[in-house]
Design a protein around this motif. Structure first.
Motif, PDB file in Angstrom:
ATOM      1  N   SER A 123       0.846  -1.191   0.000  1.00 48.24           N
ATOM      2  CA  SER A 123       0.000   0.000   0.000  1.00 48.24           C
ATOM      3  C   SER A 123       0.881   1.241   0.000  1.00 48.24           C
ATOM      4  O   SER A 123       1.942   1.253   0.624  1.00 48.24           O
ATOM      5  CB  SER A 123      -0.900   0.022   1.234  1.00 48.24           C
ATOM      6  N   GLU A 124       0.390   2.260  -0.665  1.00 49.91           N
ATOM      7  CA  GLU A 124       1.093   3.539  -0.690  1.00 49.91           C
ATOM      8  C   GLU A 124       1.130   4.180   0.697  1.00 49.91           C
ATOM      9  O   GLU A 124       1.935   5.057   0.964  1.00 49.91           O
ATOM     10  CB  GLU A 124       0.339   4.455  -1.663  1.00 49.91           C
ATOM     11  N   LEU A 125       0.276   3.712   1.599  1.00 50.84           N
ATOM     12  CA  LEU A 125       0.106   4.352   2.899  1.00 50.84           C
ATOM     13  C   LEU A 125       0.826   3.657   4.049  1.00 50.84           C
ATOM     14  O   LEU A 125       0.829   4.177   5.168  1.00 50.84           O
ATOM     15  CB  LEU A 125      -1.402   4.429   3.231  1.00 50.84           C
ATOM     16  N   VAL A 126       1.418   2.473   3.820  1.00 46.16           N
ATOM     17  CA  VAL A 126       2.019   1.699   4.905  1.00 46.16           C
ATOM     18  C   VAL A 126       3.448   1.309   4.531  1.00 46.16           C
ATOM     19  O   VAL A 126       3.684   0.744   3.467  1.00 46.16           O
ATOM     20  CB  VAL A 126       1.189   0.427   5.202  1.00 46.16           C
ATOM     21  N   ALA A 127       4.384   1.598   5.430  1.00 47.06           N
ATOM     22  CA  ALA A 127       5.800   1.289   5.173  1.00 47.06           C
ATOM     23  C   ALA A 127       6.038  -0.213   5.151  1.00 47.06           C
ATOM     24  O   ALA A 127       5.322  -0.990   5.780  1.00 47.06           O
ATOM     25  CB  ALA A 127       6.665   1.937   6.245  1.00 47.06           C
ATOM     26  N   GLN A 128       7.074  -0.585   4.414  1.00 47.42           N
ATOM     27  CA  GLN A 128       7.542  -1.970   4.387  1.00 47.42           C
ATOM     28  C   GLN A 128       9.030  -1.983   4.690  1.00 47.42           C
ATOM     29  O   GLN A 128       9.731  -0.998   4.499  1.00 47.42           O
ATOM     30  CB  GLN A 128       7.332  -2.590   3.000  1.00 47.42           C
ATOM     31  N   ARG A 129       9.497  -3.134   5.139  1.00 46.38           N
ATOM     32  CA  ARG A 129      10.926  -3.290   5.415  1.00 46.38           C
ATOM     33  C   ARG A 129      11.681  -3.524   4.109  1.00 46.38           C
ATOM     34  O   ARG A 129      11.335  -4.397   3.324  1.00 46.38           O
ATOM     35  CB  ARG A 129      11.146  -4.482   6.352  1.00 46.38           C
ATOM     36  N   PHE A 130      12.706  -2.718   3.869  1.00 47.98           N
ATOM     37  CA  PHE A 130      13.647  -2.926   2.763  1.00 47.98           C
ATOM     38  C   PHE A 130      15.035  -2.890   3.366  1.00 47.98           C
ATOM     39  O   PHE A 130      15.420  -1.894   3.975  1.00 47.98           O
ATOM     40  CB  PHE A 130      13.515  -1.815   1.696  1.00 47.98           C
ATOM     41  N   GLU A 131      15.798  -3.978   3.221  1.00 52.51           N
ATOM     42  CA  GLU A 131      17.135  -4.041   3.811  1.00 52.51           C
ATOM     43  C   GLU A 131      18.214  -4.328   2.787  1.00 52.51           C
ATOM     44  O   GLU A 131      19.389  -4.171   3.081  1.00 52.51           O
ATOM     45  CB  GLU A 131      17.167  -5.118   4.908  1.00 52.51           C
ATOM     46  N   ARG A 132      17.829  -4.783   1.586  1.00 51.18           N
ATOM     47  CA  ARG A 132      18.839  -5.092   0.579  1.00 51.18           C
ATOM     48  C   ARG A 132      19.471  -3.801   0.086  1.00 51.18           C
ATOM     49  O   ARG A 132      18.803  -2.768  -0.018  1.00 51.18           O
ATOM     50  CB  ARG A 132      18.204  -5.888  -0.555  1.00 51.18           C
ATOM     51  N   PRO A 133      20.762  -3.822  -0.230  1.00 46.92           N
ATOM     52  CA  PRO A 133      21.476  -2.583  -0.554  1.00 46.92           C
ATOM     53  C   PRO A 133      21.015  -1.901  -1.832  1.00 46.92           C
ATOM     54  O   PRO A 133      21.252  -0.710  -2.015  1.00 46.92           O
ATOM     55  CB  PRO A 133      22.937  -3.032  -0.673  1.00 46.92           C
ATOM     56  N   GLU A 134      20.333  -2.606  -2.719  1.00 46.39           N
ATOM     57  CA  GLU A 134      19.911  -1.984  -3.984  1.00 46.39           C
ATOM     58  C   GLU A 134      18.602  -1.191  -3.867  1.00 46.39           C
ATOM     59  O   GLU A 134      18.102  -0.674  -4.862  1.00 46.39           O
ATOM     60  CB  GLU A 134      19.774  -3.033  -5.093  1.00 46.39           C
ATOM     61  N   TYR A 135      18.076  -1.103  -2.653  1.00 51.96           N
ATOM     62  CA  TYR A 135      16.818  -0.395  -2.457  1.00 51.96           C
ATOM     63  C   TYR A 135      16.969   0.825  -1.556  1.00 51.96           C
ATOM     64  O   TYR A 135      17.852   0.882  -0.702  1.00 51.96           O
ATOM     65  CB  TYR A 135      15.770  -1.326  -1.840  1.00 51.96           C
ATOM     66  N   VAL A 136      16.044   1.787  -1.744  1.00 51.82           N
ATOM     67  CA  VAL A 136      15.927   2.894  -0.805  1.00 51.82           C
ATOM     68  C   VAL A 136      15.363   2.312   0.485  1.00 51.82           C
ATOM     69  O   VAL A 136      14.390   1.565   0.466  1.00 51.82           O
ATOM     70  CB  VAL A 136      14.977   3.988  -1.361  1.00 51.82           C
ATOM     71  N   TRP A 137      15.992   2.646   1.595  1.00 53.83           N
ATOM     72  CA  TRP A 137      15.527   2.138   2.882  1.00 53.83           C
ATOM     73  C   TRP A 137      14.553   3.131   3.507  1.00 53.83           C
ATOM     74  O   TRP A 137      14.719   4.350   3.400  1.00 53.83           O
ATOM     75  CB  TRP A 137      16.707   1.913   3.818  1.00 53.83           C
ATOM     76  N   PRO A 138      13.518   2.617   4.186  1.00 55.77           N
ATOM     77  CA  PRO A 138      12.549   3.505   4.841  1.00 55.77           C
ATOM     78  C   PRO A 138      13.063   3.980   6.199  1.00 55.77           C
ATOM     79  O   PRO A 138      14.163   3.619   6.624  1.00 55.77           O
ATOM     80  CB  PRO A 138      11.336   2.591   5.023  1.00 55.77           C
ATOM     81  N   ARG A 139      12.241   4.766   6.860  1.00 54.58           N
ATOM     82  CA  ARG A 139      12.551   5.155   8.239  1.00 54.58           C
ATOM     83  C   ARG A 139      12.552   3.911   9.117  1.00 54.58           C
ATOM     84  O   ARG A 139      11.858   2.935   8.818  1.00 54.58           O
ATOM     85  CB  ARG A 139      11.481   6.112   8.767  1.00 54.58           C
ATOM     86  N   PRO A 140      13.307   3.919  10.211  1.00 56.83           N
ATOM     87  CA  PRO A 140      13.214   2.801  11.155  1.00 56.83           C
ATOM     88  C   PRO A 140      11.791   2.697  11.702  1.00 56.83           C
ATOM     89  O   PRO A 140      11.042   3.679  11.705  1.00 56.83           O
ATOM     90  CB  PRO A 140      14.192   3.190  12.269  1.00 56.83           C
ATOM     91  N   SER A 141      11.434   1.516  12.172  1.00 53.55           N
ATOM     92  CA  SER A 141      10.093   1.302  12.714  1.00 53.55           C
ATOM     93  C   SER A 141      10.187   0.699  14.101  1.00 53.55           C
ATOM     94  O   SER A 141      10.846  -0.326  14.290  1.00 53.55           O
ATOM     95  CB  SER A 141       9.288   0.369  11.799  1.00 53.55           C
TER      96      SER A 141
END
Length: 198
Positions: A66-84
């Motif tokens: 969803s555009e409204l809920v963060a997901q975990r991204f940890e792989r180096p090729e991705y933009v990482w979200p804020r910590p949760s």
């Protein structure tokens, strides 16, 4: 009290109970059925995508979030979200409630800053080391996303300018002049990065 007074002030229980039951039934019908249906129908007409949860699908039509809920991204090729503080669990929205003056929060933020620091790139953006109040903020500032460009470009084997271009094309100010910095939706920009790397 005379017999006439007692008769005048007598409570008619069967009629009062019947009236009460009718009032409760009408109130429940209005508040529990008709009003929610009106809000749901209005949402479907005015903004059907938001009424469905602002769901995001990939090019194959597979639901990815969803555009409204963060997901975990940890792989180096991705933009990482804020910590949760809740591990990106949408059923457990909430913050850490740690005091800004407390040693635990300073220690955790200090460790995150050291882990994310890029020599010569300037200070680590604040939203990369602090949780939002919900723990589910799906966006990061454009500054925070661009700070991650060298790592993403290296992991994907593409030019930093290409990564920065994809990120920049997804920056927006949803509140117009009330949004202090442009923001980037992490899931959307990561899907765009996958498409651009093919």
């Amino acid at each position: 009290m005379s017999r006439e007074d007692r008769t005048r002030y007598r409570v008619e229980l069967p009629g009062d109970v019947g009236t009460s039951v009718r009032v409760v039934a009408v109130t429940m019908l209005l508040c529990c059925v008709l009003y929610p249906l009106a809000v749901f129908a209005g949402g479907r007409v005015v903004s059907p995508r938001r009424a469905d949860g602002s769901l995001i699908r990939d090019r194959q039509g597979v639901l990815v979030g969803s555009e409204l809920v963060a997901q975990r991204f940890e792989r180096p090729e991705y933009v990482w979200p804020r910590p949760s503080a809740v591990g990106y669990d949408a059923s457990a929205s909430g913050g850490s409630n740690l005091s800004p003056a407390g040693a635990r929060l300073r220690s955790r933020v200090g460790g995150a800053v050291r882990a994310l620091a890029v020599p010569g790139a300037g200070p680590v953006p604040l939203d990369l080391v602090t949780e939002s109040g919900s723990g589910l903020d799906p966006d990061v500032t454009l500054q925070a996303a661009l700070y991650q460009v060298p790592r993403i470009a290296r992991a994907r084997g593409i030019a930093e300018a290409d990564v920065a271009g994809v990120i920049g094309s997804h920056a927006r100010r949803p509140g117009g002049p009330l949004t202090p910095q442009p923001i980037v939706n992490v899931l959307e920009v990561n899907l765009a990065l996958d498409l651009s790397s093919r």
